[in-house]
Motif scaffolding. Sequence first.
Motif, PDB file in Angstrom:
ATOM      1  N   ARG A 183       0.843  -1.212   0.000  1.00 29.04           N
ATOM      2  CA  ARG A 183       0.000   0.000   0.000  1.00 29.04           C
ATOM      3  C   ARG A 183       0.871   1.252   0.000  1.00 29.04           C
ATOM      4  O   ARG A 183       0.579   2.233  -0.677  1.00 29.04           O
TER       5      ARG A 183
ATOM      6  N   ASP B 216       2.032   2.104  -3.459  1.00 30.55           N
ATOM      7  CA  ASP B 216       0.969   2.757  -4.235  1.00 30.55           C
ATOM      8  C   ASP B 216       0.795   4.218  -3.799  1.00 30.55           C
ATOM      9  O   ASP B 216       0.640   5.107  -4.632  1.00 30.55           O
TER      10      ASP B 216
ATOM     11  N   GLU C 274       1.321   7.501  -6.156  1.00 28.29           N
ATOM     12  CA  GLU C 274       0.244   8.494  -6.301  1.00 28.29           C
ATOM     13  C   GLU C 274       0.720   9.879  -5.877  1.00 28.29           C
ATOM     14  O   GLU C 274       0.379  10.881  -6.514  1.00 28.29           O
TER      15      GLU C 274
ATOM     16  N   SER D  28      -0.115   6.646 -11.124  1.00 26.97           N
ATOM     17  CA  SER D  28      -1.127   5.754 -10.562  1.00 26.97           C
ATOM     18  C   SER D  28      -0.424   4.613  -9.840  1.00 26.97           C
ATOM     19  O   SER D  28       0.720   4.280 -10.146  1.00 26.97           O
ATOM     20  N   GLY D  29      -1.125   4.025  -8.876  1.00 22.47           N
ATOM     21  CA  GLY D  29      -0.589   2.869  -8.184  1.00 22.47           C
ATOM     22  C   GLY D  29      -0.463   1.695  -9.143  1.00 22.47           C
ATOM     23  O   GLY D  29      -0.919   1.744 -10.288  1.00 22.47           O
ATOM     24  N   ARG D  30       0.137   0.643  -8.679  1.00 23.23           N
ATOM     25  CA  ARG D  30       0.323  -0.557  -9.499  1.00 23.23           C
ATOM     26  C   ARG D  30      -1.029  -1.091  -9.965  1.00 23.23           C
ATOM     27  O   ARG D  30      -1.962  -1.218  -9.187  1.00 23.23           O
ATOM     28  N   GLN D  31      -1.108  -1.424 -11.229  1.00 21.02           N
ATOM     29  CA  GLN D  31      -2.348  -1.905 -11.838  1.00 21.02           C
ATOM     30  C   GLN D  31      -2.342  -3.426 -11.942  1.00 21.02           C
ATOM     31  O   GLN D  31      -1.279  -4.048 -12.030  1.00 21.02           O
TER      32      GLN D  31
END
Length: 177
Positions: free
Chosen positions: A81, A84, A88, A93-96
């Motif tokens: 977390r 991410d 951000e 963007s955080g990991r997709q």
Amino acid sequence: MSELAVLFEDDAHESMLRQLLRRVYGLTPPRVRYRRCVDCNGVEKAVREEVQYLRSKNFQKDRALLVVIDADRFGVEGRKRRFDQLLEAAGLSGRQDGERIAYVVPRLEAENWYVHFCCPERRPVSEEQDFKGDTDWRRLEANLGAAARELARAWPRATKEELPSIRDARLELKRVM
């Protein structure tokens, strides 16, 4: 794979990674680019740079990023977390889902994994115990290369005593292998 960028903190991580990636997954330089980040703060800083670089090369589908960092006080999911959140905060963007980025997080630290794999009579080790002062760890640390080879030899054989952080690491590695 054209390139796997690997971020890590220290000697224990580097020895483990070089042996695991070579012996278990068949990956060696130049397909692997190792980046020592000195500590967790360095890893966190490097993650932002490497994710941005990886995404700028998103047309090269065989590039990937492997990040290895000790859980320390954050826990495994807390570290993920945190990455991410750091991404951000940097405007990324955080990991997709499906993105070739793996977060491998030894709980509490890599020393736990060494003792777990190299000292089978102690399995399962506690993921809450700090092994830095442990006599078995000190013995392993004295010849870290041999300990890392032993860890890599034991890695493919999952056991019923497997630590939750190791199970999670196996899943994470599937993202990039």
